[in-house]
Design a protein around this motif. Structure first.
Motif, PDB file in Angstrom:
ATOM      1  N   ASP A   1      21.984 -22.176  12.342  1.00 22.16           N
ATOM      2  CA  ASP A   1      21.934 -23.762  12.185  1.00 22.16           C
ATOM      3  C   ASP A   1      23.622 -24.251  12.113  1.00 22.16           C
ATOM      4  O   ASP A   1      24.076 -23.937  10.885  1.00 22.16           O
ATOM      5  CB  ASP A   1      21.333 -24.305  11.361  1.00 22.16           C
ATOM      6  N   ASP A   2      23.945 -25.476  12.333  1.00 24.99           N
ATOM      7  CA  ASP A   2      25.029 -26.258  12.380  1.00 24.99           C
ATOM      8  C   ASP A   2      24.829 -27.641  11.589  1.00 24.99           C
ATOM      9  O   ASP A   2      24.138 -28.324  12.446  1.00 24.99           O
ATOM     10  CB  ASP A   2      25.223 -26.591  13.683  1.00 24.99           C
ATOM     11  N   LEU A   3      25.170 -27.854  10.236  1.00 21.75           N
ATOM     12  CA  LEU A   3      24.748 -29.201   9.693  1.00 21.75           C
ATOM     13  C   LEU A   3      25.509 -30.076  10.168  1.00 21.75           C
ATOM     14  O   LEU A   3      24.864 -31.441   9.916  1.00 21.75           O
ATOM     15  CB  LEU A   3      25.004 -28.991   7.792  1.00 21.75           C
ATOM     16  N   ALA A   4      26.208 -29.968  10.904  1.00 19.51           N
ATOM     17  CA  ALA A   4      27.578 -31.142  10.838  1.00 19.51           C
ATOM     18  C   ALA A   4      27.604 -31.977  10.500  1.00 19.51           C
ATOM     19  O   ALA A   4      28.236 -33.402  10.308  1.00 19.51           O
ATOM     20  CB  ALA A   4      27.023 -31.509  12.264  1.00 19.51           C
ATOM     21  N   GLN A   5      27.722 -31.443   9.084  1.00 18.99           N
ATOM     22  CA  GLN A   5      28.528 -32.356   7.574  1.00 18.99           C
ATOM     23  C   GLN A   5      28.737 -31.580   6.158  1.00 18.99           C
ATOM     24  O   GLN A   5      28.723 -31.041   6.593  1.00 18.99           O
ATOM     25  CB  GLN A   5      27.246 -33.541   7.350  1.00 18.99           C
ATOM     26  N   THR A   6      29.702 -32.178   6.156  1.00 17.34           N
ATOM     27  CA  THR A   6      30.156 -31.343   4.587  1.00 17.34           C
ATOM     28  C   THR A   6      29.455 -31.813   3.411  1.00 17.34           C
ATOM     29  O   THR A   6      28.831 -32.441   3.913  1.00 17.34           O
ATOM     30  CB  THR A   6      31.550 -32.147   4.744  1.00 17.34           C
ATOM     31  N   CYS A   7      29.550 -30.573   2.912  1.00 14.93           N
ATOM     32  CA  CYS A   7      28.768 -30.673   2.320  1.00 14.93           C
ATOM     33  C   CYS A   7      29.106 -29.221   0.815  1.00 14.93           C
ATOM     34  O   CYS A   7      29.661 -28.795   1.208  1.00 14.93           O
ATOM     35  CB  CYS A   7      26.802 -30.247   2.113  1.00 14.93           C
ATOM     36  N   THR A   8      27.735 -29.124  -0.087  1.00 12.89           N
ATOM     37  CA  THR A   8      28.393 -27.858  -0.882  1.00 12.89           C
ATOM     38  C   THR A   8      26.972 -27.328  -1.290  1.00 12.89           C
ATOM     39  O   THR A   8      25.578 -28.091  -1.228  1.00 12.89           O
ATOM     40  CB  THR A   8      28.317 -28.525  -2.622  1.00 12.89           C
ATOM     41  N   ILE A   9      26.870 -26.122  -1.162  1.00  9.84           N
ATOM     42  CA  ILE A   9      24.789 -25.463  -1.508  1.00  9.84           C
ATOM     43  C   ILE A   9      25.228 -24.729  -2.773  1.00  9.84           C
ATOM     44  O   ILE A   9      26.574 -24.172  -3.304  1.00  9.84           O
ATOM     45  CB  ILE A   9      24.795 -24.242  -0.410  1.00  9.84           C
ATOM     46  N   GLN A  10      24.452 -24.838  -3.306  1.00 14.19           N
ATOM     47  CA  GLN A  10      24.852 -24.386  -4.974  1.00 14.19           C
ATOM     48  C   GLN A  10      23.984 -23.008  -5.008  1.00 14.19           C
ATOM     49  O   GLN A  10      23.834 -22.503  -6.212  1.00 14.19           O
ATOM     50  CB  GLN A  10      23.763 -25.527  -5.643  1.00 14.19           C
ATOM     51  N   LYS A  11      22.680 -22.986  -4.864  1.00  7.27           N
ATOM     52  CA  LYS A  11      21.625 -21.880  -5.302  1.00  7.27           C
ATOM     53  C   LYS A  11      21.041 -21.016  -3.109  1.00  7.27           C
ATOM     54  O   LYS A  11      20.955 -22.223  -2.481  1.00  7.27           O
ATOM     55  CB  LYS A  11      20.906 -22.388  -5.763  1.00  7.27           C
ATOM     56  N   ILE A  12      20.930 -20.627  -3.554  1.00 11.80           N
ATOM     57  CA  ILE A  12      19.401 -18.830  -3.002  1.00 11.80           C
ATOM     58  C   ILE A  12      18.924 -19.131  -3.393  1.00 11.80           C
ATOM     59  O   ILE A  12      18.509 -18.770  -4.839  1.00 11.80           O
ATOM     60  CB  ILE A  12      20.211 -18.371  -2.162  1.00 11.80           C
ATOM     61  N   TYR A  13      17.241 -18.851  -3.047  1.00 13.00           N
ATOM     62  CA  TYR A  13      16.338 -18.548  -3.781  1.00 13.00           C
ATOM     63  C   TYR A  13      15.581 -17.850  -2.624  1.00 13.00           C
ATOM     64  O   TYR A  13      15.489 -18.453  -1.212  1.00 13.00           O
ATOM     65  CB  TYR A  13      15.110 -19.529  -4.181  1.00 13.00           C
ATOM     66  N   VAL A  14      15.169 -16.548  -2.663  1.00 15.06           N
ATOM     67  CA  VAL A  14      14.764 -15.949  -1.516  1.00 15.06           C
ATOM     68  C   VAL A  14      13.067 -15.164  -2.525  1.00 15.06           C
ATOM     69  O   VAL A  14      13.076 -15.090  -4.632  1.00 15.06           O
ATOM     70  CB  VAL A  14      15.162 -14.467  -1.290  1.00 15.06           C
ATOM     71  N   GLU A  15      11.887 -15.941  -1.736  1.00 15.75           N
ATOM     72  CA  GLU A  15      10.635 -14.739  -1.750  1.00 15.75           C
ATOM     73  C   GLU A  15      10.083 -13.855  -1.201  1.00 15.75           C
ATOM     74  O   GLU A  15       9.811 -14.028   0.021  1.00 15.75           O
ATOM     75  CB  GLU A  15       9.291 -15.752  -2.519  1.00 15.75           C
ATOM     76  N   LEU A  16      10.137 -12.493  -1.297  1.00 14.02           N
ATOM     77  CA  LEU A  16       9.494 -11.818  -0.566  1.00 14.02           C
ATOM     78  C   LEU A  16       8.238 -11.762  -0.260  1.00 14.02           C
ATOM     79  O   LEU A  16       7.023 -11.997  -1.476  1.00 14.02           O
ATOM     80  CB  LEU A  16      10.438 -10.227  -0.428  1.00 14.02           C
ATOM     81  N   THR A  17       7.146 -11.171   0.343  1.00 12.43           N
ATOM     82  CA  THR A  17       5.152 -11.199   0.130  1.00 12.43           C
ATOM     83  C   THR A  17       5.406  -9.665  -0.244  1.00 12.43           C
ATOM     84  O   THR A  17       3.874  -8.939  -0.531  1.00 12.43           O
ATOM     85  CB  THR A  17       5.353 -10.409   2.324  1.00 12.43           C
ATOM     86  N   GLY A  18       6.541  -9.163  -1.236  1.00 12.37           N
ATOM     87  CA  GLY A  18       5.898  -7.631  -1.682  1.00 12.37           C
ATOM     88  C   GLY A  18       7.101  -7.236  -2.343  1.00 12.37           C
ATOM     89  O   GLY A  18       8.543  -7.307  -1.390  1.00 12.37           O
ATOM     90  N   ALA A  19       6.875  -6.053  -3.393  1.00 15.74           N
ATOM     91  CA  ALA A  19       7.872  -5.740  -3.790  1.00 15.74           C
ATOM     92  C   ALA A  19       8.405  -4.995  -3.156  1.00 15.74           C
ATOM     93  O   ALA A  19       8.150  -3.717  -1.752  1.00 15.74           O
ATOM     94  CB  ALA A  19       7.478  -5.292  -5.042  1.00 15.74           C
ATOM     95  N   PRO A  20      10.292  -4.692  -3.008  1.00 17.71           N
ATOM     96  CA  PRO A  20      10.769  -3.868  -1.696  1.00 17.71           C
ATOM     97  C   PRO A  20      10.428  -2.265  -1.920  1.00 17.71           C
ATOM     98  O   PRO A  20      10.273  -1.043  -1.343  1.00 17.71           O
ATOM     99  CB  PRO A  20      12.198  -3.882  -1.703  1.00 17.71           C
TER     100      PRO A  20
END
Length: 109
Positions: A1-20
């Motif tokens: 996606d193109d946000l078209a605005q200067t910004c800062t991303i601070q964190k990623i959080y991922v949740e899977l439907t089950g363990a790998p």
């Protein structure tokens, strides 16, 4: 996606439907244009289903953003909910936002 605005991303959080699976993992990266700027987390093992990581990544106007999932050792196919936390800092206010994407298919390789 193109946000078209200067910004800062601070964190990623991922949740899977089950363990790998035991000895297996998925690494998730924020992609900025064609590079990975360093916001990565890994879900691994037979019991873990989530991961999180934090760092400040500056996103320029019109940068293209994407998520990259990299499997290791043929993990069990899983769906993923990937969430990014970031903010836009105008001259007088600070707005915090959350972008979340849910896979429409399960990751399986």
């Amino acid at each position: 996606d193109d946000l078209a605005q200067t910004c800062t991303i601070q964190k990623i959080y991922v949740e899977l439907t089950g363990a790998p699976g035991a000895g297996k993992s998925y690494a998730f990266n924020l992609r900025q244009d064609v590079a990975s700027p360093g916001l990565t987390c890994t879900v691994s093992g037979g019991t873990d289903t989530t991961c999180t990581a934090a760092t400040n990544i500056t996103i320029a106007n019109d940068d293209l953003l994407a998520s990259l999932s990299t499997p290791s050792t043929t993990p069990t196919a899983r769906g993923a909910n990937i969430t990014y936390l970031g903010f836009i800092t105008p001259a007088t206010t600070r707005r915090i936002w959350n972008v979340s994407e849910v896979s429409q298919w399960e990751y399986g390789f």
